[in-house]
Design a protein around this motif. Structure first.
Motif, mmCIF file in Angstrom:
data_model
loop_
_atom_site.group_PDB
_atom_site.id
_atom_site.type_symbol
_atom_site.label_atom_id
_atom_site.label_comp_id
_atom_site.label_asym_id
_atom_site.label_seq_id
_atom_site.Cartn_x
_atom_site.Cartn_y
_atom_site.Cartn_z
ATOM 1 N N ARG A 15 0.823 -1.214 0.000
ATOM 2 C CA ARG A 15 0.000 0.000 0.000
ATOM 3 C C ARG A 15 0.854 1.260 0.000
ATOM 4 O O ARG A 15 0.353 2.356 -0.157
ATOM 5 N N LEU A 108 -0.426 -12.623 8.842
ATOM 6 C CA LEU A 108 -0.110 -12.324 10.239
ATOM 7 C C LEU A 108 -0.116 -13.582 11.109
ATOM 8 O O LEU A 108 0.758 -13.773 11.960
ATOM 9 N N LEU A 128 1.764 -4.908 16.389
ATOM 10 C CA LEU A 128 2.028 -4.811 14.955
ATOM 11 C C LEU A 128 3.027 -3.691 14.670
ATOM 12 O O LEU A 128 2.899 -2.571 15.169
ATOM 13 N N THR A 131 1.971 0.026 13.231
ATOM 14 C CA THR A 131 0.868 0.780 13.840
ATOM 15 C C THR A 131 1.344 1.520 15.083
ATOM 16 O O THR A 131 1.894 0.901 15.999
ATOM 17 N N TYR A 170 -10.186 -3.836 8.729
ATOM 18 C CA TYR A 170 -9.717 -4.406 9.994
ATOM 19 C C TYR A 170 -10.406 -5.715 10.354
ATOM 20 O O TYR A 170 -11.415 -6.083 9.774
ATOM 21 N N GLY A 171 -9.856 -6.359 11.400
ATOM 22 C CA GLY A 171 -10.571 -7.445 12.048
ATOM 23 C C GLY A 171 -11.582 -6.798 12.981
ATOM 24 O O GLY A 171 -11.271 -5.797 13.635
ATOM 25 N N GLU A 190 -12.535 -11.124 9.973
ATOM 26 C CA GLU A 190 -11.450 -10.356 9.347
ATOM 27 C C GLU A 190 -12.003 -9.559 8.170
ATOM 28 O O GLU A 190 -12.637 -10.103 7.276
ATOM 29 N N LYS A 191 -11.779 -8.291 8.199
ATOM 30 C CA LYS A 191 -12.126 -7.357 7.127
ATOM 31 C C LYS A 191 -13.523 -7.599 6.542
ATOM 32 O O LYS A 191 -13.668 -7.937 5.352
ATOM 33 N N ILE A 203 -10.050 -4.392 15.598
ATOM 34 C CA ILE A 203 -8.772 -4.806 16.210
ATOM 35 C C ILE A 203 -7.696 -3.808 15.782
ATOM 36 O O ILE A 203 -7.558 -3.513 14.599
ATOM 37 N N CYS A 204 -6.966 -3.296 16.762
ATOM 38 C CA CYS A 204 -6.070 -2.208 16.358
ATOM 39 C C CYS A 204 -4.590 -2.513 16.506
ATOM 40 O O CYS A 204 -3.776 -1.605 16.537
ATOM 41 N N GLY A 205 -4.225 -3.784 16.573
ATOM 42 C CA GLY A 205 -2.797 -4.088 16.438
ATOM 43 C C GLY A 205 -2.042 -4.398 17.715
ATOM 44 O O GLY A 205 -0.820 -4.476 17.702
ATOM 45 N N TYR A 207 -2.251 -7.259 20.956
ATOM 46 C CA TYR A 207 -2.950 -8.440 21.459
ATOM 47 C C TYR A 207 -2.135 -9.035 22.594
ATOM 48 O O TYR A 207 -0.916 -9.064 22.522
ATOM 49 N N GLN A 229 -4.828 -15.993 8.738
ATOM 50 C CA GLN A 229 -5.250 -14.816 9.500
ATOM 51 C C GLN A 229 -5.285 -15.116 11.000
ATOM 52 O O GLN A 229 -5.924 -16.070 11.441
ATOM 53 N N ARG A 252 -5.557 5.112 17.401
ATOM 54 C CA ARG A 252 -4.621 4.407 16.540
ATOM 55 C C ARG A 252 -4.151 5.365 15.430
ATOM 56 O O ARG A 252 -4.924 6.161 14.899
HETATM 57 C C1 G1P Z 1 -4.100 -6.800 10.527
HETATM 58 C C2 G1P Z 1 -5.116 -7.765 11.135
HETATM 59 C C3 G1P Z 1 -6.433 -7.052 11.375
HETATM 60 C C4 G1P Z 1 -6.191 -5.826 12.238
HETATM 61 C C5 G1P Z 1 -5.151 -4.927 11.597
HETATM 62 C C6 G1P Z 1 -4.805 -3.792 12.526
HETATM 63 O O1 G1P Z 1 -4.501 -6.464 9.220
HETATM 64 O O2 G1P Z 1 -5.283 -8.866 10.275
HETATM 65 O O3 G1P Z 1 -7.342 -7.923 12.005
HETATM 66 O O4 G1P Z 1 -7.412 -5.124 12.422
HETATM 67 O O5 G1P Z 1 -3.954 -5.636 11.310
HETATM 68 O O6 G1P Z 1 -3.911 -2.898 11.940
HETATM 69 P P1 G1P Z 1 -3.497 -5.839 8.123
HETATM 70 O O7 G1P Z 1 -3.404 -4.369 8.459
HETATM 71 O O8 G1P Z 1 -2.196 -6.521 8.282
HETATM 72 O O9 G1P Z 1 -4.146 -6.074 6.811
#
Ligand code: G1P
Length: 318
Positions: A15, A108, A128, A131, A170-171, A190-191, A203-205, A207, A229, A252
């Motif tokens: 991206r 992931l 993550l 983020t 996002y998830g 997921e998404k 879900i913001c990264g 856990y 996933q 976030r």
């Molecule tokens: C991943 C996770 C997603 C989460 C997101 C947060 O997605 O799969 O569930 O909400 O990170 O940033 P990605 O951003 O890698 O597509």
């Protein structure tokens, strides 16, 4: 006690091409600091100093970044830039950083599997690497999550409320609020498409996971995007055991897309003590202009005449 963090940083960062063609997306700077350094600092502030970064091919810059740079240190010392020198040293000394390479970019969930031997029988925090989470309290997001985990002793995922048009990124969880801001998770998707979203809690990264996650990951088939996933593994887990979501007190910064990256840079620069006053004045001034090109020009005549021509108002003959 949570002592270990796992930072997945293996994705391609498509991206953000072309910036990420020869540079990991986690090294994209926000102001003057690579995103992944914000993440490592968040872990350290939450008293987690054993950090495993799951990298992939083309991610060497991350490893170098957390190593010492003797040449640079020597140079800074010679120039008397001691503050900068200290700062640079701290980055490489405060954390024990381990790295492992994901052999193939496979999502992931697959990246997390590489941490299995390192985390062994301990709970760990997943952060993550692309983020940044800004906290509105004195505890950062990882810290808030750990505090909640220490109370409930079950896997727990940080979530934030997002507008419906963004859920597809996002998830998303479905849960029952069991105490303010804490949800017992019933389902994770997921998404999802907006019309299929179970809620607006994304879900913001960050856990906190327990070793049981690895068994679920082993059983998780490829999902969205043909990748393993983590959300799908957690969904399976939620059907068998209690897992929770925590609405963290903060915001976030999604560094994964251009517009949000720009917004984050502006929002964080407006809070940086060394930049905020001048930067605010700059933003205000630029926004007051009819054309940003006018900013800082000593002589606006040339631009004025070009603009006039563009508007068809120029009657000169040349
Ligand atoms: C991943 C996770 C997603 C989460 C997101 C947060 O997605 O799969 O569930 O909400 O990170 O940033 P990605 O951003 O890698 O597509």
């Amino acid at each position: 006690m949570i002592k270990k963090a796992v930072i997945p940083a293996a994705g391609y960062g498509t991206r953000f091409l072309p910036a990420t063609k020869a540079q990991p997306k986690e090294m994209m700077p926000v102001i003057d600091t690579p995103v992944i350094q914000y993440v490592v600092e968040e872990a350290l502030q939450a008293n987690v100093d054993d950090i495993m970064i799951v990298t992939g091919r083309g991610k060497r810059a991350i490893i170098d970044h957390f190593d010492r740079s003797m040449e640079m240190e020597y140079f800074l010392k010679e120039k008397g830039k001691t503050e900068l020198l200290e700062h640079l040293r701290n980055i490489s000394e405060l954390a024990d950083i381990y790295t492992i390479r994901q052999k193939q970019s496979n999502g992931l969930g697959d990246a997390i599997k590489y941490a299995r031997r390192h985390t062994a029988d301990e709970a760990f925090v997943v952060m993550l690497g692309d983020t940044i989470l800004e906290s509105f309290t004195d505890k950062n997001c990882a810290g808030q999550l750990i505090e909640t985990y220490n109370r409930i002793r079950r896997p727990i995922i940080a979530v934030e409320q997002v507008p419906t048009e963004k859920v597809h990124r996002y998830g998303v969880i479905k849960g029952k609020e069991v105490e303010p801001g804490v949800y017992l998770i019933e389902e994770l998707v997921e998404k999802p498409r907006p019309e299929e979203r179970p809620s607006n809690l994304a879900i913001c990264g960050r856990y906190i996971l327990t070793p049981e996650i690895f068994g679920y990951l082993d059983k998780t088939a490829c999902g969205k995007g043909g990748e393993v996933q983590l959300t799908d593994a957690l969904n399976m887990m939620a059907k068998n055991e209690q897992i929770f979501a925590y609405q963290f007190k903060g915001r976030r910064h999604d560094i994964g897309n251009r517009l949000d990256y720009l917004k984050s840079t502006v929002l964080l620069a407006l809070q940086r003590p060394d930049l905020k006053d001048e930067f605010r004045a700059f933003v205000q001034e630029v926004l007051s202009l009819d054309d940003p090109r006018r900013y800082g020009l000593c002589d606006t005549r040339l631009l004025d005449s070009i603009l006039k021509k563009d508007r068809g108002e120029d009657e000169s003959t040349d």
